[in-house]
Design a protein around this motif. Structure first.
Motif, PDB file in Angstrom:
ATOM      1  N   ALA A 142       0.832  -1.209   0.000  1.00 48.15           N
ATOM      2  CA  ALA A 142       0.000   0.000   0.000  1.00 48.15           C
ATOM      3  C   ALA A 142       0.866   1.259   0.000  1.00 48.15           C
ATOM      4  CB  ALA A 142      -0.948   0.001   1.202  1.00 48.15           C
ATOM      5  N   ARG A 143       2.002   1.195   0.667  1.00 48.47           N
ATOM      6  CA  ARG A 143       2.893   2.358   0.729  1.00 48.47           C
ATOM      7  C   ARG A 143       3.752   2.524  -0.524  1.00 48.47           C
ATOM      8  NH1 ARG A 143       1.862   4.752   5.213  1.00 48.47           N
ATOM      9  NH2 ARG A 143       1.761   3.731   7.217  1.00 48.47           N
ATOM     10  N   LEU A 144       4.091   1.422  -1.214  1.00 46.84           N
ATOM     11  CA  LEU A 144       5.065   1.505  -2.302  1.00 46.84           C
ATOM     12  C   LEU A 144       4.504   1.307  -3.710  1.00 46.84           C
ATOM     13  CD1 LEU A 144       8.047  -0.426  -0.655  1.00 46.84           C
ATOM     14  CD2 LEU A 144       7.649   2.049  -0.747  1.00 46.84           C
ATOM     15  N   ALA A 145       3.410   0.584  -3.854  1.00 45.39           N
ATOM     16  CA  ALA A 145       2.875   0.299  -5.192  1.00 45.39           C
ATOM     17  C   ALA A 145       2.228   1.550  -5.785  1.00 45.39           C
ATOM     18  CB  ALA A 145       1.851  -0.839  -5.124  1.00 45.39           C
ATOM     19  N   PRO A 146       2.323   1.705  -7.095  1.00 44.48           N
ATOM     20  CA  PRO A 146       1.636   2.833  -7.741  1.00 44.48           C
ATOM     21  C   PRO A 146       0.121   2.617  -7.685  1.00 44.48           C
ATOM     22  CG  PRO A 146       2.631   1.405  -9.387  1.00 44.48           C
ATOM     23  CD  PRO A 146       3.056   0.873  -8.048  1.00 44.48           C
ATOM     24  N   PRO A 147      -0.649   3.664  -7.953  1.00 42.63           N
ATOM     25  CA  PRO A 147      -2.103   3.511  -7.935  1.00 42.63           C
ATOM     26  C   PRO A 147      -2.555   2.325  -8.791  1.00 42.63           C
ATOM     27  CG  PRO A 147      -1.549   5.820  -8.114  1.00 42.63           C
ATOM     28  CD  PRO A 147      -0.258   5.046  -8.256  1.00 42.63           C
ATOM     29  N   GLY A 148      -3.518   1.603  -8.261  1.00 42.68           N
ATOM     30  CA  GLY A 148      -4.066   0.431  -8.931  1.00 42.68           C
ATOM     31  C   GLY A 148      -4.648  -0.503  -7.894  1.00 42.68           C
ATOM     32  N   ILE A 149      -5.159  -1.626  -8.351  1.00 38.60           N
ATOM     33  CA  ILE A 149      -5.721  -2.640  -7.469  1.00 38.60           C
ATOM     34  C   ILE A 149      -4.832  -3.879  -7.559  1.00 38.60           C
ATOM     35  CG2 ILE A 149      -7.706  -4.122  -6.993  1.00 38.60           C
ATOM     36  CD1 ILE A 149      -9.498  -1.910  -8.062  1.00 38.60           C
ATOM     37  N   TYR A 150      -4.459  -4.396  -6.383  1.00 40.14           N
ATOM     38  CA  TYR A 150      -3.534  -5.515  -6.300  1.00 40.14           C
ATOM     39  C   TYR A 150      -4.019  -6.515  -5.252  1.00 40.14           C
ATOM     40  CZ  TYR A 150      -0.485  -1.903  -8.283  1.00 40.14           C
ATOM     41  OH  TYR A 150       0.044  -0.897  -9.050  1.00 40.14           O
ATOM     42  N   VAL A 151      -3.410  -7.704  -5.290  1.00 37.76           N
ATOM     43  CA  VAL A 151      -3.597  -8.716  -4.261  1.00 37.76           C
ATOM     44  C   VAL A 151      -2.216  -9.050  -3.717  1.00 37.76           C
ATOM     45  CG1 VAL A 151      -4.353 -11.059  -3.747  1.00 37.76           C
ATOM     46  CG2 VAL A 151      -5.663  -9.664  -5.369  1.00 37.76           C
ATOM     47  N   ALA A 152      -2.020  -8.855  -2.409  1.00 38.21           N
ATOM     48  CA  ALA A 152      -0.758  -9.197  -1.743  1.00 38.21           C
ATOM     49  C   ALA A 152      -0.967 -10.512  -1.003  1.00 38.21           C
ATOM     50  CB  ALA A 152      -0.348  -8.100  -0.768  1.00 38.21           C
ATOM     51  N   PHE A 153      -0.160 -11.515  -1.385  1.00 38.01           N
ATOM     52  CA  PHE A 153      -0.328 -12.830  -0.779  1.00 38.01           C
ATOM     53  C   PHE A 153       0.981 -13.604  -0.882  1.00 38.01           C
ATOM     54  CE2 PHE A 153      -2.333 -16.847   0.196  1.00 38.01           C
ATOM     55  CZ  PHE A 153      -3.395 -16.465   0.999  1.00 38.01           C
ATOM     56  N   ASN A 154       1.416 -14.173   0.231  1.00 36.89           N
ATOM     57  CA  ASN A 154       2.627 -14.995   0.288  1.00 36.89           C
ATOM     58  C   ASN A 154       3.851 -14.307  -0.306  1.00 36.89           C
ATOM     59  OD1 ASN A 154       1.281 -17.061   1.592  1.00 36.89           O
ATOM     60  ND2 ASN A 154       0.780 -18.129  -0.295  1.00 36.89           N
ATOM     61  N   GLY A 155       3.999 -13.014  -0.014  1.00 33.79           N
ATOM     62  CA  GLY A 155       5.173 -12.274  -0.457  1.00 33.79           C
ATOM     63  C   GLY A 155       5.169 -11.881  -1.917  1.00 33.79           C
ATOM     64  N   LYS A 156       4.036 -12.037  -2.581  1.00 35.84           N
ATOM     65  CA  LYS A 156       3.926 -11.665  -3.992  1.00 35.84           C
ATOM     66  C   LYS A 156       2.794 -10.653  -4.162  1.00 35.84           C
ATOM     67  CE  LYS A 156       5.568 -16.112  -5.636  1.00 35.84           C
ATOM     68  NZ  LYS A 156       5.228 -17.336  -6.353  1.00 35.84           N
ATOM     69  N   LEU A 157       2.912  -9.852  -5.221  1.00 36.12           N
ATOM     70  CA  LEU A 157       1.889  -8.871  -5.542  1.00 36.12           C
ATOM     71  C   LEU A 157       1.288  -9.247  -6.897  1.00 36.12           C
ATOM     72  CD1 LEU A 157       0.743  -6.349  -4.192  1.00 36.12           C
ATOM     73  CD2 LEU A 157       2.347  -4.987  -5.535  1.00 36.12           C
ATOM     74  N   TYR A 158      -0.007  -9.490  -6.906  1.00 41.56           N
ATOM     75  CA  TYR A 158      -0.715  -9.918  -8.109  1.00 41.56           C
ATOM     76  C   TYR A 158      -1.627  -8.809  -8.612  1.00 41.56           C
ATOM     77  CZ  TYR A 158       0.423 -14.630  -6.386  1.00 41.56           C
ATOM     78  OH  TYR A 158       1.061 -15.754  -5.936  1.00 41.56           O
ATOM     79  N   GLN A 159      -1.980  -8.882  -9.883  1.00 37.16           N
ATOM     80  CA  GLN A 159      -3.034  -8.060 -10.475  1.00 37.16           C
ATOM     81  C   GLN A 159      -4.340  -8.855 -10.341  1.00 37.16           C
ATOM     82  OE1 GLN A 159      -2.633  -4.973 -12.042  1.00 37.16           O
ATOM     83  NE2 GLN A 159      -0.522  -5.023 -11.332  1.00 37.16           N
ATOM     84  N   PRO A 160      -5.492  -8.191 -10.270  1.00 38.89           N
ATOM     85  CA  PRO A 160      -6.747  -8.929 -10.157  1.00 38.89           C
ATOM     86  C   PRO A 160      -7.001  -9.924 -11.294  1.00 38.89           C
ATOM     87  CG  PRO A 160      -7.108  -6.630  -9.641  1.00 38.89           C
ATOM     88  CD  PRO A 160      -5.688  -6.743 -10.156  1.00 38.89           C
ATOM     89  N   ASP A 161      -6.453  -9.647 -12.476  1.00 36.14           N
ATOM     90  CA  ASP A 161      -6.685 -10.530 -13.619  1.00 36.14           C
ATOM     91  C   ASP A 161      -5.634 -11.617 -13.759  1.00 36.14           C
ATOM     92  OD1 ASP A 161      -9.032  -9.233 -14.415  1.00 36.14           O
ATOM     93  OD2 ASP A 161      -7.903  -7.716 -15.509  1.00 36.14           O
ATOM     94  N   ASP A 162      -4.686 -11.706 -12.833  1.00 37.79           N
ATOM     95  CA  ASP A 162      -3.681 -12.767 -12.922  1.00 37.79           C
ATOM     96  C   ASP A 162      -4.379 -14.116 -12.864  1.00 37.79           C
ATOM     97  OD1 ASP A 162      -1.560 -11.069 -13.153  1.00 37.79           O
ATOM     98  OD2 ASP A 162      -0.916 -11.232 -11.074  1.00 37.79           O
ATOM     99  N   LEU A 163      -4.121 -14.944 -13.836  1.00 43.91           N
ATOM    100  CA  LEU A 163      -4.803 -16.235 -13.933  1.00 43.91           C
ATOM    101  C   LEU A 163      -4.327 -17.223 -12.890  1.00 43.91           C
ATOM    102  CD1 LEU A 163      -5.006 -16.680 -17.798  1.00 43.91           C
ATOM    103  CD2 LEU A 163      -6.795 -15.967 -16.226  1.00 43.91           C
ATOM    104  N   GLU A 164      -3.055 -17.133 -12.513  1.00 46.87           N
ATOM    105  CA  GLU A 164      -2.546 -18.115 -11.541  1.00 46.87           C
ATOM    106  C   GLU A 164      -3.133 -17.886 -10.159  1.00 46.87           C
ATOM    107  OE1 GLU A 164       1.590 -16.590  -9.697  1.00 46.87           O
ATOM    108  OE2 GLU A 164       1.706 -17.266 -11.764  1.00 46.87           O
ATOM    109  N   GLY A 165      -3.510 -16.660  -9.847  1.00 50.86           N
ATOM    110  CA  GLY A 165      -4.104 -16.369  -8.542  1.00 50.86           C
ATOM    111  C   GLY A 165      -3.315 -16.949  -7.412  1.00 50.86           C
ATOM    112  N   LEU A 166      -3.974 -17.575  -6.484  1.00 50.17           N
ATOM    113  CA  LEU A 166      -3.324 -18.126  -5.303  1.00 50.17           C
ATOM    114  C   LEU A 166      -3.062 -19.619  -5.430  1.00 50.17           C
ATOM    115  CD1 LEU A 166      -5.396 -16.265  -2.577  1.00 50.17           C
ATOM    116  CD2 LEU A 166      -3.234 -15.589  -3.615  1.00 50.17           C
ATOM    117  N   HIS A 167      -3.218 -20.160  -6.614  1.00 52.01           N
ATOM    118  CA  HIS A 167      -3.045 -21.617  -6.790  1.00 52.01           C
ATOM    119  C   HIS A 167      -1.587 -21.989  -6.881  1.00 52.01           C
ATOM    120  CE1 HIS A 167      -7.192 -21.123  -7.248  1.00 52.01           C
ATOM    121  NE2 HIS A 167      -7.319 -21.269  -8.509  1.00 52.01           N
TER     122      HIS A 167
END
Length: 167
Positions: A142-167
């Motif tokens: 939240a402090r470092l990423a540029p404006p946008g929507i992301y998912v932070a999980f297990n030390g990685k930052l994803y885009q909402p449309d990332d197909l791999e998701g949390l699998h």
């Protein structure tokens, strides 16, 4: 007229999910707390003061029960906030779906940094767990990423449309 955002303060929007649950031995499952445990965890272990974040409790639900009205409440809360950085705690089952739905509701150039996060184990009562790590990662993102929507999980930052998701 442009809004005067507080660049330092982060809005935390709580929706429940495993990150904000407890393990019910009798039911052999996790159940959402009646009230969020996140602010106490943050002030105790994150060493953040209450001045550095504001909390908005949207709901306390399993993510499979998050509906369009809940996403609309998130949208409205972000729109009315004077923060430009937001963390949304959410269950993992529909986390990416909700991120995509919110992305549709927000204008393309919304100027907000929005981080969804969740956990596979509850924040309180399980040690070790991924919840504190994921929440801390969300704060950093939240402090470092540029404006946008992301998912932070297990030390990685994803885009909402990332197909791999949390699998």
């Amino acid at each position: 007229m442009s809004r005067n955002y507080n660049e330092e303060r982060i809005q935390i929007l709580v929706t429940g999910g495993t990150i904000d649950s407890y393990y019910d031995i009798d039911a052999s499952t996790t159940l959402c707390h009646q009230q969020t445990a996140i602010p106490e965890f943050i002030t105790r272990f994150g060493q953040l003061s209450n001045d550095e974040f504001e909390l908005t409790e949207i709901c306390m639900k399993d993510s499979r029960n998050i509906n369009h009205q809940d996403i609309e409440k998130i949208h409205i809360s972000i729109s009315l906030s004077n923060c430009c950085r937001h963390i949304i705690t959410h269950g993992t089952f529909t986390l990416f779906d909700s991120a995509r739905r919110l992305q549709i509701l927000l204008a393309k150039n919304h100027g907000q940094t929005i981080i969804f996060t969740g956990a596979m184990w509850p924040l309180v009562g399980f040690s070790p767990n991924d919840a504190g790590f994921n929440l801390g990662s969300a704060f950093l993102a939240a402090r470092l990423a540029p404006p946008g929507i992301y998912v932070a999980f297990n030390g990685k930052l994803y885009q909402p449309d990332d197909l791999e998701g949390l699998h």
